[in-house]
Design a protein around this motif. Structure first.
Motif, PDB file in Angstrom:
ATOM      1  N   SER A 141       0.832  -1.206   0.000  1.00 26.46           N
ATOM      2  CA  SER A 141       0.000   0.000   0.000  1.00 26.46           C
ATOM      3  C   SER A 141       0.869   1.260   0.000  1.00 26.46           C
ATOM      4  N   PHE A 142       2.015   1.200   0.656  1.00 25.82           N
ATOM      5  CA  PHE A 142       2.931   2.353   0.707  1.00 25.82           C
ATOM      6  C   PHE A 142       3.506   2.643  -0.674  1.00 25.82           C
ATOM      7  N   ILE A 143       3.983   1.605  -1.358  1.00 32.01           N
ATOM      8  CA  ILE A 143       4.625   1.865  -2.653  1.00 32.01           C
ATOM      9  C   ILE A 143       3.609   2.228  -3.737  1.00 32.01           C
ATOM     10  N   LEU A 144       2.389   1.720  -3.613  1.00 31.98           N
ATOM     11  CA  LEU A 144       1.368   2.068  -4.603  1.00 31.98           C
ATOM     12  C   LEU A 144       0.926   3.525  -4.489  1.00 31.98           C
ATOM     13  N   THR A 145       1.036   4.087  -3.294  1.00 33.58           N
ATOM     14  CA  THR A 145       0.548   5.456  -3.052  1.00 33.58           C
ATOM     15  C   THR A 145       1.673   6.445  -2.756  1.00 33.58           C
ATOM     16  N   TYR A 146       2.934   6.015  -2.959  1.00 31.92           N
ATOM     17  CA  TYR A 146       4.077   6.880  -2.652  1.00 31.92           C
ATOM     18  C   TYR A 146       3.966   7.440  -1.237  1.00 31.92           C
ATOM     19  N   GLY A 147       3.806   6.517  -0.290  1.00 33.07           N
ATOM     20  CA  GLY A 147       3.719   6.929   1.114  1.00 33.07           C
ATOM     21  C   GLY A 147       2.372   7.525   1.467  1.00 33.07           C
ATOM     22  N   TYR A 148       1.308   7.002   0.822  1.00 35.36           N
ATOM     23  CA  TYR A 148      -0.074   7.422   1.084  1.00 35.36           C
ATOM     24  C   TYR A 148      -0.329   8.877   0.679  1.00 35.36           C
ATOM     25  N   ASN A 149       0.373   9.301  -0.375  1.00 40.08           N
ATOM     26  CA  ASN A 149       0.212  10.667  -0.867  1.00 40.08           C
ATOM     27  C   ASN A 149      -0.534  10.739  -2.201  1.00 40.08           C
ATOM     28  N   THR A 150      -0.724   9.605  -2.859  1.00 41.57           N
ATOM     29  CA  THR A 150      -1.437   9.593  -4.134  1.00 41.57           C
ATOM     30  C   THR A 150      -2.482   8.488  -4.118  1.00 41.57           C
ATOM     31  N   ASP A 151      -3.324   8.480  -5.123  1.00 37.63           N
ATOM     32  CA  ASP A 151      -4.337   7.437  -5.264  1.00 37.63           C
ATOM     33  C   ASP A 151      -3.682   6.137  -5.720  1.00 37.63           C
ATOM     34  N   GLY A 152      -4.202   5.031  -5.259  1.00 31.41           N
ATOM     35  CA  GLY A 152      -3.621   3.737  -5.609  1.00 31.41           C
ATOM     36  C   GLY A 152      -3.956   3.246  -6.996  1.00 31.41           C
ATOM     37  N   GLY A 153      -4.821   3.942  -7.710  1.00 35.46           N
ATOM     38  CA  GLY A 153      -5.132   3.591  -9.088  1.00 35.46           C
ATOM     39  C   GLY A 153      -6.070   2.404  -9.221  1.00 35.46           C
ATOM     40  N   ALA A 154      -6.007   1.762 -10.377  1.00 39.15           N
ATOM     41  CA  ALA A 154      -6.932   0.678 -10.711  1.00 39.15           C
ATOM     42  C   ALA A 154      -6.780  -0.511  -9.776  1.00 39.15           C
ATOM     43  N   LEU A 155      -5.542  -0.786  -9.376  1.00 41.89           N
ATOM     44  CA  LEU A 155      -5.312  -1.926  -8.488  1.00 41.89           C
ATOM     45  C   LEU A 155      -5.969  -1.699  -7.135  1.00 41.89           C
ATOM     46  N   ALA A 156      -5.829  -0.486  -6.589  1.00 38.75           N
ATOM     47  CA  ALA A 156      -6.448  -0.168  -5.301  1.00 38.75           C
ATOM     48  C   ALA A 156      -7.964  -0.268  -5.395  1.00 38.75           C
ATOM     49  N   ALA A 157      -8.529   0.223  -6.489  1.00 39.93           N
ATOM     50  CA  ALA A 157      -9.988   0.150  -6.671  1.00 39.93           C
ATOM     51  C   ALA A 157     -10.453  -1.294  -6.748  1.00 39.93           C
ATOM     52  N   LYS A 158      -9.681  -2.125  -7.452  1.00 40.75           N
ATOM     53  CA  LYS A 158     -10.050  -3.529  -7.586  1.00 40.75           C
ATOM     54  C   LYS A 158      -9.999  -4.238  -6.235  1.00 40.75           C
ATOM     55  N   VAL A 159      -8.933  -4.032  -5.502  1.00 42.34           N
ATOM     56  CA  VAL A 159      -8.789  -4.685  -4.196  1.00 42.34           C
ATOM     57  C   VAL A 159      -9.859  -4.198  -3.231  1.00 42.34           C
ATOM     58  N   GLY A 160     -10.171  -2.904  -3.286  1.00 48.24           N
ATOM     59  CA  GLY A 160     -11.223  -2.374  -2.419  1.00 48.24           C
ATOM     60  C   GLY A 160     -12.567  -3.013  -2.697  1.00 48.24           C
TER      61      GLY A 160
END
Length: 269
Positions: A124-143
């Motif tokens: 989750s940290f690397i997908l969001t650059y330290g929780y500063n950006t949206d995780g994109g399609a992968l984050a939406a899918k996992v959610g």
């Protein structure tokens, strides 16, 4: 590949169960931690492949690489010890008691959870650059996966809880077939082939694996899944763990033990 007869590899299953009871606390926790972490990486890898290719089957075909890696390194999953350790108790191996079985299960659960949770935070940290950006399609899918496999079951009440329990049973039926299948062969290639098929089946069919879920649902919550910790435990992890226990023991461990170790006398014709 070399092949062992069932009477040989089922005895190896009992031996493996006994060895896990006698393993030190340190070694049990380390091996369980690494197993949970490895399987967490395999899960996010498979989901990433499925999202980027649009093919869930491709993700399922590739997911078993994580299971194979952890097995070859002799790391321990809760699903595996559910199947193997009780056999040493039924076989009345010295020092193997009910309390020792539960001790092993508890340590492996803690180690698996810690490993899976560690990878969930790292990814989750690397997908969001330290929780500063949206995780994109992968984050939406996992959610969406996290919500559908907690709140989706919850919306059906008791029937939903039983559904996930059965999915947990079916999952560890297949996963334990992979664990046992690896004992049929003494070659690395034979072990890999035997493990690949049932693990791919469980993942593609959407059966519930308690250790995969230890990664998937905390990861989903971090990435914005709209469910609570209690939703996760009550409507996923607890029935999945119980289903995994029942499936591995009732469909794999006990049938093999009672037909290849505790065999009955041949009939007189």
């Amino acid at each position: 590949m070399s092949y062992l007869e069932p009477t040989e590899f089922v005895t190896k299953m009992v031996d493996a169960g006994e060895s896990k009871v006698y393993m030190s606390t340190k070694d049990t926790l380390i091996r369980a931690f690494m197993a949970g972490a490895t399987l967490g990486l395999a899960a996010v890898f498979a989901i990433t492949v499925a999202v980027k290719t649009g093919s869930p089957l491709t993700g399922a075909i590739l997911f078993p690489v994580g299971f194979i890696m952890l097995y070859l390194m002799k790391f321990d999953l809760l699903t595996g010890v559910f199947t193997l350790v009780p056999l040493a108790l039924f076989d009345k191996r010295p020092g193997v008691t009910v309390s020792q079985v539960f001790r092993n299960w508890g340590l492996v659960f803690l180690g698996n959870f810690a490993g899976a949770l560690t990878v969930a935070f790292m990814m989750s940290f690397i997908l969001t650059y330290g929780y500063n950006t949206d995780g994109g399609a992968l984050a939406a899918k996992v959610g969406s996966i996290g919500e559908s496999r907690t709140l989706g079951y919850k919306s059906h009440g008791l029937e939903g809880w039983i559904t996930i329990f059965i999915r947990g049973m079916l999952c560890n039926w297949m996963v334990s077939m992979g664990v046992v299948g690896a004992m049929i062969s003494s070659s690395a290639s034979g072990k890999i082939m035997a493990m690949w098929m049932p693990v791919m089946l469980f993942f593609f069919m959407g059966f519930e694996h308690s250790i995969v879920n230890m990664f998937l649902f905390p990861f989903s919550m971090i990435m914005g899944g709209g469910f609570t910790i209690s939703d996760y435990f009550i409507w996923n992890e607890i029935p999945t763990v119980l289903g995994n226990l029942a499936g591995g023991l009732l469909f794999v461990g006990l049938p093999l033990y009672y037909t290849h170790v505790k065999t009955s006398p041949n009939r007189s014709v």
